[in-house]
Design an enzyme around this catalytic site. Structure first.
Site, mmCIF file in Angstrom:
data_model
loop_
_atom_site.group_PDB
_atom_site.id
_atom_site.type_symbol
_atom_site.label_atom_id
_atom_site.label_comp_id
_atom_site.label_asym_id
_atom_site.label_seq_id
_atom_site.Cartn_x
_atom_site.Cartn_y
_atom_site.Cartn_z
ATOM 1 C CG ASP A 243 4.350 -32.174 -7.570
ATOM 2 O OD1 ASP A 243 5.328 -32.089 -6.413
ATOM 3 O OD2 ASP A 243 5.252 -31.178 -8.193
ATOM 4 C CG ASP B 48 5.053 -25.214 -9.089
ATOM 5 O OD1 ASP B 48 3.928 -24.573 -8.968
ATOM 6 O OD2 ASP B 48 5.492 -25.802 -8.740
HETATM 7 P P1 AMP Z 1 7.037 -28.526 -4.980
HETATM 8 O O1 AMP Z 1 6.847 -27.730 -3.677
HETATM 9 O O2 AMP Z 1 7.037 -30.355 -4.619
HETATM 10 O O3 AMP Z 1 6.319 -28.300 -5.835
HETATM 11 O O4 AMP Z 1 8.544 -27.932 -4.764
HETATM 12 C C1 AMP Z 1 8.606 -26.516 -5.667
HETATM 13 C C2 AMP Z 1 9.924 -26.270 -5.891
HETATM 14 O O5 AMP Z 1 11.389 -26.643 -4.806
HETATM 15 C C3 AMP Z 1 10.173 -27.378 -7.659
HETATM 16 O O6 AMP Z 1 11.092 -26.554 -8.446
HETATM 17 C C4 AMP Z 1 11.189 -28.435 -6.705
HETATM 18 O O7 AMP Z 1 11.642 -29.221 -7.675
HETATM 19 C C5 AMP Z 1 11.873 -27.486 -5.802
HETATM 20 N N1 AMP Z 1 11.854 -28.549 -4.227
HETATM 21 C C6 AMP Z 1 11.398 -29.041 -3.905
HETATM 22 N N2 AMP Z 1 12.196 -29.719 -2.705
HETATM 23 C C7 AMP Z 1 13.030 -29.706 -3.201
HETATM 24 C C8 AMP Z 1 14.394 -29.658 -3.119
HETATM 25 N N3 AMP Z 1 14.824 -30.857 -1.478
HETATM 26 N N4 AMP Z 1 15.563 -29.592 -3.175
HETATM 27 C C9 AMP Z 1 15.904 -29.396 -4.138
HETATM 28 N N5 AMP Z 1 14.276 -28.137 -5.367
HETATM 29 C C10 AMP Z 1 13.153 -28.886 -4.010
HETATM 30 MG MG MG Z 2 6.034 -29.092 -7.437
#
Ligand code: AMP
Ligand code: MG
Length: 493
Positions: free
Chosen positions: A269, A259
């Site tokens: 990201d 993702d």
């Molecule tokens: P990431 O680790 O940033 O790639 O995020 C993985 C998933 O978690 C993605 O679907 C993000 O949108 C979601 N996500 C990460 N941080 C948050 C947050 N603080 N609130 C809501 N969703 C989050």
């Molecule tokens: Mg992400």
């Protein structure tokens, strides 16, 4: 606070588009950002602003702050949260999506280039799961610094236009400030978008997504009979190239989940990424990556693994036999690019059979002696056979460690086609003096959390021209102090 009635759209001369928002509803949920309290602009990247032809007047900055705090909708956009899924640390997560970001829309600049505007930290969405939909100041600063730093090192990446912070309290390990980052990217379509439609068996939507991606980003393939396999080939090539460039720069992404893989091969990201200080093959920048799945030495392999997941998701559109040759080409594409870029770092103008070994021996030496990766290559750029070379040799407490390799290098240089002077100039164009060391980011963040953004602005000066000398800012070219070597960065941001 508004000083006049002009909106961001009045002040910015942009052509507004919304191609993703015209796709069927299965692709997203439309919603507005949740406003932050008492928000203010932290910084704007001039270099990113040029991508949108923005004239950074006070008025425009004020409007930008309004848009990024969610106080004002960005007319005429209809913001949306994208749905996607993905393989996280090897396991499939069926529903991810923009949990704390919104695609505000797409704009075209005067050169005809299209940019997605994405607001990170915009509040909860249907894909937030248990998250608060927010981003804290330190994570916005980390993404801002890294995307601008990578861009100026010549590495494909999303960009960062600006950061806004606020008095909205956000709870992580401690209370922090709700903040947003306005990200610019050629696209926000990820490998995980294709996986979502594949695993939910929405194959018509999968085809719509592939056609959309090709039409928007690979228009030259639109009318080709085998357009899907040509598209896949290009994704493989871009991914292999990207990861070769990361390795050469000493950059570890930290969370190479599918993702977080851009379909256009941009670095995407930014979480617990890290640049090498003392060179370590097995550098793990993400404190939560206990198995070292995304260790520095594993990135090329993980890039391949991710491409194989994408191949799986594209199966309804084409035959395995139309994808396999592209997948099979990845290792060679990667290693050819890596080798070529490493030879440039060594200032070698052509390739000889044993050059690969010269590179491997050097990396092993840097690893064994814990030598600073960036300082080494910069000092090597000034290397002159038959001279003292103090700056280079001072990096090694035990000279017997480096001397055998330098002897090989000096021999090899005898067959090189440039003068030492020209070689040195060439090498300084590819061996940066300044990189985004973790401790530098940490210092900037600590000051910014106290409301002092001066260090952020100064660090940006060197990150925006990392190959140049900056005599007044030499402090940003130093190895980390003891406290800065053991900083832990994890996914909590
Ligand atoms: P990431 O680790 O940033 O790639 O995020 C993985 C998933 O978690 C993605 O679907 C993000 O949108 C979601 N996500 C990460 N941080 C948050 C947050 N603080 N609130 C809501 N969703 C989050
Ligand atoms: Mg992400």
């Amino acid at each position: 606070m508004k000083t006049n009635n002009q909106t961001f759209s009045d002040l910015a001369d942009l052509q507004y588009e919304n191609s993703f928002g015209q796709l069927p509803e299965a692709f997203y949920t439309r919603l507005q950002a949740t406003p932050l309290q008492n928000s203010r602009l932290v910084t704007v990247s001039k270099s990113a602003a040029e991508l949108l032809d923005l004239n950074l007047s006070d008025e425009l900055k004020e409007q930008l702050a309004q848009v990024c705090s969610g106080q004002e909708a960005l007319e005429p956009f209809d913001p949306l949260a994208m749905v996607y899924s993905g393989h996280q640390f090897g396991g499939y997560s069926p529903q991810l999506g923009d949990g704390r970001g919104l695609l505000l829309g797409e704009v075209r600049n005067s050169k005809g280039e299209k940019w997605d505007l994405h607001l990170k930290g915009a509040g909860q969405t249907p894909y937030s799961r248990f998250g608060d939909g927010r981003a804290v100041l330190r994570s916005c600063i980390r993404e801002y610094l890294a995307s601008e730093a990578l861009y100026h090192l010549g590495i494909p990446t999303t960009r960062a236009l600006c950061i806004v912070t606020s008095d909205t309290p956000i709870y992580r390990e401690t209370e922090e400030r709700g903040s947003t980052l306005l990200r610019l990217a050629k696209t926000h379509i990820r490998f995980g978008h294709f996986e979502y439609f594949y695993y939910t068996k929405q194959h018509d939507e999968l085809k719509i997504l592939a056609d959309h991606t090709i039409e928007q980003h690979f228009p030259e393939l639109t009318d080709k009979e085998n357009k899907y396999s040509l598209f896949f080939r290009q994704v493989i090539e871009k991914t292999a190239l990207l990861i070769a460039k990361w390795q050469v720069a000493g950059f570890a992404h930290g969370v190479m989940n599918t993702d977080n893989m851009s379909i256009l091969g941009d670095t995407f990201d930014f979480g617990p990424y890290g640049f090498q200080d003392d060179f370590d093959w097995h550098f793990i920048c993400n404190h939560s990556d206990h198995s070292g799945r995304y260790a520095f030495s594993k990135q090329a392999e993980m890039g391949y693994w991710n491409c194989a997941r994408l191949a799986q998701a594209l199966l309804p559109l084409m035959d395995v036999k139309d994808m396999q040759p592209s997948l099979d080409a990845y290792p060679q594409l990667y290693s050819d690019t890596y080798k070529q870029l490493m030879l440039e770092k060594l200032g070698l103008t052509s390739e000889e059979e044993e050059d690969g070994e010269l590179v491997q021996k050097l990396l092993q030496l840097l690893h064994d002696t814990h030598c600073d990766y960036t300082l080494f290559f910069r000092a090597l750029s000034d290397y002159q056979p038959d001279q003292q070379n103090d700056k280079l040799l001072n990096l090694f407490p035990d000279l017997s460690a480096i001397q055998p390799w330098l002897k090989l290098y000096a021999e090899r240089l005898k067959r090189n086609l440039t003068s030492d002077k020209q070689r040195s100039e060439n090498m300084k164009q590819v061996n940066p003096k300044f990189i985004l060391r973790n401790y530098l980011a940490q210092q900037v963040i600590e000051k910014a959390e106290q409301g002092d953004y001066s260090e952020l602005e100064e660090l940006m000066v060197v990150l925006q021209s990392p190959f140049d000398e900056h005599p007044d800012l030499e402090r940003f070219a130093q190895q980390p102090p003891e406290w800065g070597r053991k900083l832990e960065v994890s996914c909590s941001s």
